[in-house]
Design an enzyme around this catalytic site. Structure first.
Site, PDB file in Angstrom:
ATOM      1  N   ILE A 141     -19.526   1.525   7.891  1.00 38.04           N
ATOM      2  CA  ILE A 141     -20.778   1.879   7.221  1.00 38.04           C
ATOM      3  C   ILE A 141     -20.850   3.360   6.890  1.00 38.04           C
ATOM      4  CG2 ILE A 141     -22.098  -0.034   8.186  1.00 38.04           C
ATOM      5  CD1 ILE A 141     -23.154   1.861  10.316  1.00 38.04           C
ATOM      6  N   GLY A 142     -19.825   4.102   7.267  1.00 39.79           N
ATOM      7  CA  GLY A 142     -19.824   5.527   6.950  1.00 39.79           C
ATOM      8  C   GLY A 142     -18.482   6.158   7.237  1.00 39.79           C
ATOM      9  N   ARG A 143     -18.166   7.160   6.457  1.00 40.13           N
ATOM     10  CA  ARG A 143     -16.954   7.950   6.679  1.00 40.13           C
ATOM     11  C   ARG A 143     -17.329   9.412   6.581  1.00 40.13           C
ATOM     12  NH1 ARG A 143     -14.217   3.729   3.786  1.00 40.13           N
ATOM     13  NH2 ARG A 143     -12.453   2.903   4.984  1.00 40.13           N
ATOM     14  N   GLY A 144     -16.695  10.225   7.418  1.00 35.08           N
ATOM     15  CA  GLY A 144     -16.962  11.656   7.375  1.00 35.08           C
ATOM     16  C   GLY A 144     -15.824  12.423   7.974  1.00 35.08           C
ATOM     17  N   GLY A 145     -16.085  13.707   8.244  1.00 29.92           N
ATOM     18  CA  GLY A 145     -15.044  14.542   8.805  1.00 29.92           C
ATOM     19  C   GLY A 145     -14.561  14.061  10.150  1.00 29.92           C
ATOM     20  N   CYS A 146     -15.448  13.428  10.920  1.00 31.92           N
ATOM     21  CA  CYS A 146     -15.078  13.006  12.268  1.00 31.92           C
ATOM     22  C   CYS A 146     -14.271  11.725  12.277  1.00 31.92           C
ATOM     23  CB  CYS A 146     -16.332  12.798  13.103  1.00 31.92           C
ATOM     24  SG  CYS A 146     -17.334  11.433  12.496  1.00 31.92           S
ATOM     25  N   VAL A 197     -17.611   5.380  10.925  1.00 30.48           N
ATOM     26  CA  VAL A 197     -18.723   4.783  11.666  1.00 30.48           C
ATOM     27  C   VAL A 197     -18.697   3.283  11.394  1.00 30.48           C
ATOM     28  CG1 VAL A 197     -21.193   4.769  12.087  1.00 30.48           C
ATOM     29  CG2 VAL A 197     -20.069   6.889  11.380  1.00 30.48           C
ATOM     30  N   LYS A 216     -19.498   5.325  16.430  1.00 29.58           N
ATOM     31  CA  LYS A 216     -18.966   6.488  15.720  1.00 29.58           C
ATOM     32  C   LYS A 216     -17.670   6.933  16.380  1.00 29.58           C
ATOM     33  CE  LYS A 216     -20.370  10.906  13.798  1.00 29.58           C
ATOM     34  NZ  LYS A 216     -21.508  11.797  13.549  1.00 29.58           N
ATOM     35  N   ASP A 242     -25.986  21.571  13.214  1.00 31.24           N
ATOM     36  CA  ASP A 242     -25.608  20.976  11.920  1.00 31.24           C
ATOM     37  C   ASP A 242     -26.708  20.042  11.418  1.00 31.24           C
ATOM     38  OD1 ASP A 242     -24.038  20.564   9.694  1.00 31.24           O
ATOM     39  OD2 ASP A 242     -22.924  18.923  10.595  1.00 31.24           O
TER      40      ASP A 242
END
Length: 641
Positions: free
Chosen positions: A353-358, A361, A377, A489
């Site tokens: 449901i999500g992608r990011g730098g970390c 998700v 996450k 952040d």
């Protein structure tokens, strides 16, 4: 010389079993080390290391297992050709090796390569266009070399790139190759010969935490949005495979040259002659057997010792079995409910449901909870290269992991209606899994994007409620919790909304707990996201509660104006930034021009202008003049519909 049959059988049976066991063990080890390695990767690696100059630094003994070499890291992949699992090269890390060669075009054959780090060498010539075939590439670190020429024009096809460091080389040409690298988090092209303008598209890179264009005398114009940023990246840490420990093979050399004499005056042998011959034969057989068994036993002992020694070294270097999950909510009844996080196939089947730098998700159903949905996450925590670990490093890393668990334990026990509760934490050698309640409405950034596209409505009362909720959550973190927690952040992507459109701040406490995780901060410990970072941070590199207030002021401005700091609208204004534009409009003859047209003529203009003034108050350049979170929450609560 014959050996007595009975004695031979007695001693040879266990000897044969020992030899067979040793041979089987040796063949098993050999199959693990060789048979599962992809042949095309092996051939490519051989050429790549030769042209880089790595082979000249390596002895023949290191060629036993390419995936165990210093700087070569492999992962298991399923082969579509054979239907079996094979080892593929996923990371090449040759930093500070005094290499003087070039990057071979064969690099394109490593289709699973995720990282190429060649920093701090004397490598020359151009970056080959064949690198564009490495579609999985996430980290490319070529800094401090002598590379020249232009970067391939289709470089933007490497869409997975997160970290790109080309600094301190002799690269030339324009920077158009950066236009579509939207997943970049760290970017440095400093100290080169690049020319032309910096692409405007960079301002829309939502994951970008850090960039550096300095030291390029032929570049024209300022850096987009935050032109004063001049930071330096630190080496990107990578996963590792412990190097093989050499196996010792001690051998025993018994002395079999002894002689015996009969005592003086003893009777002559006579009838005892045959018995003495048999006895002598038994002794010789025992000596030979002892020699063979001792040699084989020594070899096996050496092998076992080397394996045990390796395991001990792994334990010392922090590679021991990770601790069990930390559970902070009664929703998760037992540790076994989180066992699916250890199963690669189970994780692969989850909805992302999500992608990011970390990382990513996931959305998952909590086992044994009657359909309770959770969000998982994944925070990447790449460990240091094993070859570079000293005893002090090992002690530091162990201490650091304890500190991370302590910080997350603190976060896990925080409960407030405007803070997203952490339900559990699962630690792994290379990542952390953080389990949260699932917020079906998504993030504030998701909703604002839909509103801007005309796919959803978000009226002023709902926006005011969201602002008030964020302020209340910040007040708790800054004023009520002991010790004080600074978010570091705060941005719309880190504000989630529950079914009642109540704001829930997420990721609080994580920037401090995991400073090396590639999450919301860079590897040089720079916190925040471009467009939301307080100006004083670039001078002090210290994050205070007033930095959070500045970020919140930006969010207040977004809620009224209806545009994110990265919106192209601000690039066509004289101010070139949301904050400066907002300040000028609010002091102009017609401040209502700052209000989102979708909110006009609904009877809330006066309230929205008041919130806009609070936003300007929160984003003052002098942090001492900004209000604290309690004052902000009080001011917002006094605005009645």
């Amino acid at each position: 010389m014959a050996v007595p049959t009975g004695s031979a059988n007695l001693f040879l049976r266990p000897l044969i079993l020992a030899v067979l066991s040793f041979l089987l063990l040796s063949s098993f080890v050999s199959s693990v080390e060789w048979l599962d390695i992809d042949s095309s990767d092996l051939k490519a690696l051989q050429v790549i290391e030769t042209e880089l100059g790595v082979n000249s630094q390596r002895s023949s003994a290191s060629d036993v297992n390419p995936c165990g070499r210093r700087g070569v890291f492999c992962e298991r992949r399923h082969s579509a050709t054979t239907g079996e699992y094979v080892l593929r090269v996923t990371r090449l890390v040759y930093r500070s090796r005094s290499l003087t060669g070039t990057i071979s075009p064969v690099i394109g054959m490593l289709s699973e390569l995720k990282e190429l780090t060649l920093s701090n060498n004397q490598l020359v010539n151009a970056v080959p266009v064949d690198i564009l075939s490495c579609k999985q590439l996430e980290v490319l670190d070529l800094r401090k070399n002598r590379f020249s020429g232009q970067i391939p024009g289709n470089f933007s096809s490497l869409s997975r790139l997160r970290i790109l460091d080309l600094s301190s080389n002799k690269l030339s040409g324009n920077l158009n190759f950066l236009k579509n690298l939207r997943n970049l988090e760290n970017l440095s092209v400093a100290n080169n010969l690049f020319s032309g303008k910096i692409p405007e598209q960079i301002v829309s890179f939502h994951n970008l935490r850090f960039f550096d264009f300095s030291g390029n005398r032929y570049l024209e114009g300022p850096a987009p949005v935050m032109s004063s940023i001049k930071l330096q990246t630190s080496p990107h840490q990578t996963r590792h495979i412990l190097a093989e420990t050499p196996t010792s093979s001690p051998t025993n050399k018994p002395n079999n040259s002894t002689t015996s004499k009969a005592p003086k005056g003893a009777p002559k042998p006579g009838k005892l002659k045959k018995k003495k011959k048999k006895s002598k034969k038994k002794k010789v057989a025992a000596w030979i057997l002892g020699f063979v068994v001792g040699a084989i036993g020594g070899t096996i002992s050496g092998f076992v010792f080397s394996v045990l020694f390796k395991l001990i070294i792994q334990a010392i270097r922090g590679s021991e079995k990770p601790p069990g999950p930390s559970i902070f909510s009664p929703l998760i009844k037992k540790a076994e409910d989180l066992a699916f996080l250890e199963n690669e196939e189970a994780l692969a089947s989850l909805e992302i449901i999500g992608r990011g730098g970390c990382g990513e998700v996931f959305k998952a159903e909590l086992p044994g909870s009657n359909g309770k949905i959770i969000a998982v996450k994944k925070v990447i925590q790449p460990p240091k290269d094993a070859d570079e670990l000293t005893d002090e490093d090992s002690k530091f890393l162990n201490k650091k992991m304890r500190q991370i668990r302590s910080e997350i334990n603190t976060v896990g026990h925080i409960r407030h209606r405007n803070l997203l509760p952490l339900l559990a934490h699962v630690s792994r050698p290379e990542c952390h899994y953080l389990v949260y309640e699932y917020m079906e409405k998504g993030s504030l950034q998701d909703i604002l994007t839909d509103v801007q596209a005309g796919n959803q409505e978000l009226m002023w009362p709902a926006r005011h409620k969201i602002a008030l909720g964020i302020a209340a959550g910040l007040e708790y973190l800054h004023m009520d919790h002991n010790p004080r927690i600074i978010h570091r952040d705060l941005k719309p992507a880190n504000v989630l909304l529950d079914d009642d459109m109540e704001a829930r701040i997420s990721d609080f406490g994580l920037a401090k707990a995991m400073p090396d995780a590639v999450t919301h901060i860079t590897t040089s410990h720079v916190a925040g996201t471009v467009g939301y970072i307080a100006p004083e941070f670039y001078q002090t590199h210290k994050f205070t509660d007033k930095c959070d207030i500045y970020s919140f002021g930006v969010i207040l401005g977004i809620l009224v104006i209806g545009k994110l700091p990265s919106d192209e609208f601000f690039q066509h204004t004289d101010e070139m930034s949301l904050i400066k534009w907002m300040r000028n409009i609010i002091t102009s003859e017609n401040p209502s021009l700052a209000i989102d047209p979708k909110l006009m003529d609904q009877g809330f203009d006066e309230q929205m202008l008041l919130v806009l003034k609070i936003a300007c108050y929160c984003t003052l350049d002098d942090p001492k003049q900004r209000p604290n979170s309690k004052d902000v929450r009080t001011m917002l609560s006094q605005i009645k519909h």
